[in-house]
Design a protein around this motif. Structure first.
Motif, short mmCIF file in Angstrom:
data_model
loop_
_atom_site.label_atom_id
_atom_site.label_comp_id
_atom_site.label_asym_id
_atom_site.label_seq_id
_atom_site.Cartn_x
_atom_site.Cartn_y
_atom_site.Cartn_z
N ILE A 78 9.49 -2.41 5.23
CA ILE A 78 8.76 -1.54 4.10
C ILE A 78 7.65 -0.60 4.55
CG2 ILE A 78 7.99 -0.85 1.75
CD1 ILE A 78 10.41 -2.77 0.78
N THR A 81 7.66 1.58 7.26
CA THR A 81 8.15 2.80 6.82
C THR A 81 7.22 4.03 5.99
OG1 THR A 81 10.25 2.01 6.29
CG2 THR A 81 9.72 3.92 5.51
N LEU A 105 12.69 8.87 -1.47
CA LEU A 105 12.14 7.36 -0.87
C LEU A 105 10.63 7.90 0.07
CD1 LEU A 105 15.21 5.53 0.72
CD2 LEU A 105 13.28 4.45 -0.59
N TRP A 165 10.70 -0.38 -7.83
CA TRP A 165 9.56 0.24 -7.33
C TRP A 165 8.11 -0.44 -6.76
CZ3 TRP A 165 10.53 4.61 -4.75
CH2 TRP A 165 11.78 5.11 -5.21
N TRP A 169 7.16 -1.00 -3.08
CA TRP A 169 6.32 -0.24 -1.84
C TRP A 169 4.27 0.75 -2.37
CZ3 TRP A 169 8.78 1.97 1.20
CH2 TRP A 169 10.28 2.63 1.16
#
Length: 413
Positions: A78, A81, A105, A165, A169
């Motif tokens: 993550i 990314t 995303l 979420w 993130w």
């Protein structure tokens, strides 16, 4: 005017933003697409400027989940990314007047827009992915979740999704925002979605039910005007007999026995078949003259010429299938595909398979959709589907750049 259209999803997210990019070009404006590298050649063949982000996605459909990923490894993925997105989207956004993030995303798009002081639009491709008191979020089957229609479960499910979420993130997102001198955000989902998201879905097939927290503008589905003709071999196959059955699961994971089941079902029904290999490279080597395998194909030309369409329930495929007026068999695999399967059934345009698609199951489904009332109802529903959503989005982006934000759409139910 110059617009950046960003997504990190598969074809279901990339094709719609390419469609808007093409429409922007028709209006005399420049569009840049920042998306996974799998689709670069195709987009550039349409005259779209394309900047790849992240690794190739193709091939993942062959790999079913093999067990839980260690939390540390998942978080490292993550973090990587998010960093890659900020770098690629940041470069792609230079000189842009508005930035569109397509799908949940697209983590970097809003922050980059904020850093550049340009408008930002979040676009969802299915109503069920936007918070509403009238539905639960789509379930991630890989996490052991099941979809629910129980209204008592809707609010707890959305709260659990909000927490997920933030857990996944928020830290890497804020780390990248700090590098840009931006303030920290507390809630990732509301940051990405905003309180004025767009819904790139057809209001008949996928109506917005309403929400007390967001003003949703529904543009209609972003469909690409595909100029490609059908391959000569496929054209010859279609004209050599009765309309065949189409089978294709796109980028979804394909059950290993599906090819055999497809052949058994079509032959039992006395039909021929067009089988899309998809990302799983479906093998129909046991086929004969009654089956043809195809790769990437112009669905808007093909679907009206088949007797039934069996597919995975992706947003784009379901919209094109419904617009074609051909009855459908939806075989959902995950995420919002179960929503679209239910909508096809609710409209009377087809049936859904929620079990392993064996030969017997497919035969039963085929017998149903080929008989009354499905062909007639599917034709009627096809006439109700709008196909100009990408043009609506492109024209509305011009208004956004001029400081005119669109009014929210009235809930359809």
């Amino acid at each position: 005017m110059r617009v950046l259209l960003s997504t990190i999803g598969s074809r279901g997210e990339t094709q719609p933003i390419i469609a808007v990019a093409v429409e922007m070009g028709k209006l005399g404006h420049e569009a840049v697409v920042c998306a996974p590298p799998d689709f670069q050649g195709w987009a550039e063949s349409l005259g779209v400027r394309y900047i790849p982000v992240g690794p190739e996605l193709h091939g993942t459909a062959k790999r079913p989940p093999s067990g839980p990923v260690m939390a540390e490894q998942r978080q490292q993925m993550i973090d990587g990314t998010v960093a890659v997105q900020f770098e690629a989207v940041g470069k792609a956004a230079e000189g842009c007047d508005v930035i569109v993030g397509g799908g949940g995303l697209a983590i970097a798009a809003h922050s980059i827009a904020e850093h550049l002081s340009v408008p930002y639009v979040y676009a969802a491709f299915a109503p069920i992915t936007l918070p509403s008191p009238f539905h639960a979020p789509p379930a991630f089957g890989l996490l052991g979740e099941q979809n629910t229609d129980d209204p008592a479960e809707f609010a707890p499910r959305w709260e659990a999704e909000r927490s997920r979420w933030n857990t996944m993130w928020r830290r890497p997102l804020n780390a990248q925002r700090e590098l840009l001198g931006l303030p920290q955000i507390e809630d990732v989902r509301s940051h990405l979605f905003t309180d004025r998201p767009w819904l790139a879905a057809d209001p008949v097939l996928a109506p917005w039910p309403g929400s007390s927290d967001m003003e949703v503008f529904q543009t209609g589905a972003w469909l690409l005007e595909d100029p490609r003709p059908l391959e000569p071999e496929l054209e010859a196959f279609l004209t050599s007999g009765e309309p065949p059955i189409y089978f294709g699961l796109g980028s979804a994971h394909v059950p290993p026995a599906l090819a055999r089941a497809v052949l058994d079902a079509t032959r039992a029904a006395g039909r021929r078949a067009v089988v899309s290999r998809g990302w799983a490279d479906l093998d129909i080597s046991e086929g004969s003259g009654d089956v043809i395998a195809v790769g990437d194909v112009n669905q808007r030309l093909l679907f009206p010429r088949v007797a039934a369409i069996a597919h995975h329930g992706g947003a784009g495929t379901t919209t094109v299938a419904t617009a074609s007026g051909t009855p459908q068999i939806v075989i959902p695999q995950n995420f919002n595909q179960f929503y679209f399967a239910a909508r096809v059934e609710a409209l009377g345009a087809g049936v859904a398979i929620r079990e392993e698609p064996t030969g017997d199951v497919l035969r039963t489904a085929l017998a149903r959709v080929l008989g009354d009332p499905f062909p007639a109802v599917a034709t009627t529903r096809g006439e109700q589907i709008a196909t100009d959503g990408a043009g609506v989005a492109a024209r509305t982006l011009l208004d956004v750049c001029a400081g005119r934000w669109p009014a929210s759409s009235e809930p359809a139910v």
